[in-house]
Design an enzyme around this catalytic site. Structure first.
Site, PDB file in Angstrom:
ATOM      1  N   LYS A  39       0.840  -1.201   0.000  1.00 22.69           N
ATOM      2  CA  LYS A  39       0.000   0.000   0.000  1.00 22.69           C
ATOM      3  C   LYS A  39       0.873   1.248   0.000  1.00 22.69           C
ATOM      4  O   LYS A  39       2.068   1.189   0.277  1.00 22.69           O
ATOM      5  CB  LYS A  39      -0.915  -0.003   1.226  1.00 22.69           C
ATOM      6  CG  LYS A  39      -0.178   0.025   2.563  1.00 22.69           C
ATOM      7  CD  LYS A  39      -1.144  -0.019   3.725  1.00 22.69           C
ATOM      8  CE  LYS A  39      -0.383  -0.010   5.054  1.00 22.69           C
ATOM      9  NZ  LYS A  39      -1.298   0.027   6.216  1.00 22.69           N
ATOM     10  N   TYR A 257      17.421  28.852   9.926  1.00 25.38           N
ATOM     11  CA  TYR A 257      16.251  29.633  10.296  1.00 25.38           C
ATOM     12  C   TYR A 257      16.030  29.585  11.808  1.00 25.38           C
ATOM     13  O   TYR A 257      16.071  28.518  12.425  1.00 25.38           O
ATOM     14  CB  TYR A 257      15.002  29.104   9.597  1.00 25.38           C
ATOM     15  CG  TYR A 257      14.942  29.431   8.117  1.00 25.38           C
ATOM     16  CD1 TYR A 257      14.855  30.751   7.681  1.00 25.38           C
ATOM     17  CD2 TYR A 257      14.959  28.415   7.162  1.00 25.38           C
ATOM     18  CE1 TYR A 257      14.782  31.048   6.330  1.00 25.38           C
ATOM     19  CE2 TYR A 257      14.888  28.708   5.815  1.00 25.38           C
ATOM     20  CZ  TYR A 257      14.803  30.027   5.399  1.00 25.38           C
ATOM     21  OH  TYR A 257      14.744  30.323   4.061  1.00 25.38           O
TER      22      TYR A 257
END
Length: 360
Positions: A39, A257
């Site tokens: 899946k 950041y």
């Protein structure tokens, strides 16, 4: 020139891991068959890439997406194919019948839809019983009506009884669900499918007729305290890149950041061509392991969209162009995921389409 990031998929490793799963299962039920769970695009590894690698060894393929199941069948895969969430409407059911899929049935309306469809050949199904996971499945109060429907529905072919363990990898274990399952199965004499990866390894007595190995196929451990290597599993996906720049910073200077990493010593910072737009977890904080030139070091600061930083201070030989392993061969995806507060399933499934994939 393309960016240096690549995902390497080892087809021999997926075959090896499938056979490891079969070996574990055989210790509990000799002759147990195994659905290869593919899946979510084979957990991000590529449906056809994995299916082709397993073509000669897999007993069957299990997945959710009917479009993917149809694609497998039309590509010539004649294996049994199990739809783990079943069908959702009459169109899906018609496709199941036309392509010979086995559908998981977890609601009474699905049985009634099969009856109404009147397939020329009775349709094989997996009956999902809810033993405490509380996602899908029939509950104990529905068993009498379920028995009646099965007895009176000529459109139903072979039946396999299915359940899913909620805590086979945890302290609570499986006994409470096994007991519930046994009670619910009273009067229903059919083959059984119980075991996922964790149960196949920890509780092989639950192997029975069909097992459903998932994450272990891809070389990751279903347990927080047992490594894939200890289970003789081999990583299938290795995500690699290279150092594209090197910065030298002094104590007190920051990286990335928000400046979440503050240097406490003179530090060589390597900038790696990989970021969250490639599928690397943005929430991986300073200290997440990474390999540079085959040597273990750590990430520094926040992960950016296209880049991340790592510590090269103790790797003087590592410079621009040095090879990097983000996870895979030599660095378990489980360890990287744990450091990032997630699981390897998410790492694999999040691999971005822009990352080139190389089969090895």
């Amino acid at each position: 020139m393309p960016r240096p990031i690549q995902a390497h998929i080892n087809s021999s490793a997926i075959r090896h891991n499938y056979l490891v799963a079969k070996r574990f299962a055989a210790s509990g039920a000799n002759g147990a068959k195994a659905w290869a769970v593919v899946k979510a695009n084979a957990y991000g590894h590529g449906l056809f890439r994995i299916a082709n690698a397993l073509r000669d060894v897999a007993d069957g393929f299990a997945l959710l997406e009917i479009e993917a199941a149809i694609a497998l069948r039309e590509a010539g895969f004649q294996h049994p194919i199990l739809l783990m969430e079943g069908f959702f409407d009459a169109e899906d059911l018609a496709a199941c019948i036309a392509y010979g899929f086995t559908a998981c049935v977890h609601q009474m309306y699905q049985l009634q839809m099969i009856r109404k469809a009147q397939p020329a050949v009775p349709m094989p199904i997996y009956l999902k019983l809810n033993t405490g996971m509380n996602r899908l499945g029939f509950v104990p109060e529905q068993i009498p009506a379920l028995r009646s429907e099965l007895a009176q529905n000529p459109a139903i072919g072979s039946v396999t009884l299915m359940m899913h363990f909620a805590e086979a990898d945890g302290e609570r274990g499986i006994d409470w669900q096994v007991k519930e399952f046994a009670q619910m199965c009273t009067g229903l004499d059919h083959p059984v499918s119980m075991a996922n990866s964790a149960a196949i390894i920890n509780f092989p007595q639950t192997a029975h007729d069909w097992v459903r190995p998932g994450i272990m196929l891809y070389g990751s451990s279903p347990f927080a305290d047992v490594s894939a290597k200890q289970l003789e599993l081999t990583p299938v996906m290795t995500l690699t890149s290279r150092i594209l720049a090197v910065q030298k910073i002094q104590p007190g200077e920051r990286v990335g950041y928000g400046g979440t990493f503050v240097a406490t010593r003179p530090t060589r910072v390597g900038i790696v061509a990989c970021g969250y737009a490639d599928g690397y977890p943005r929430h991986a904080s300073t200290g997440t392991p990474i390999l540079v030139n085959g040597v273990r070091t750590q990430t520094l600061g926040r992960v950016s969209m296209d880049m991340l930083a790592c510590d090269l201070t103790d790797l003087p030989e590592a410079d621009i162009g040095a090879p990097v392993v983000l996870w895979g061969e030599g660095l378990s995806a489980d360890e990287v995921a744990a450091a990032a507060g997630t699981i390897s399933y998410e790492l694999f499934c999040a691999l971005a389409p822009r990352v080139p994939v190389v089969e090895i």
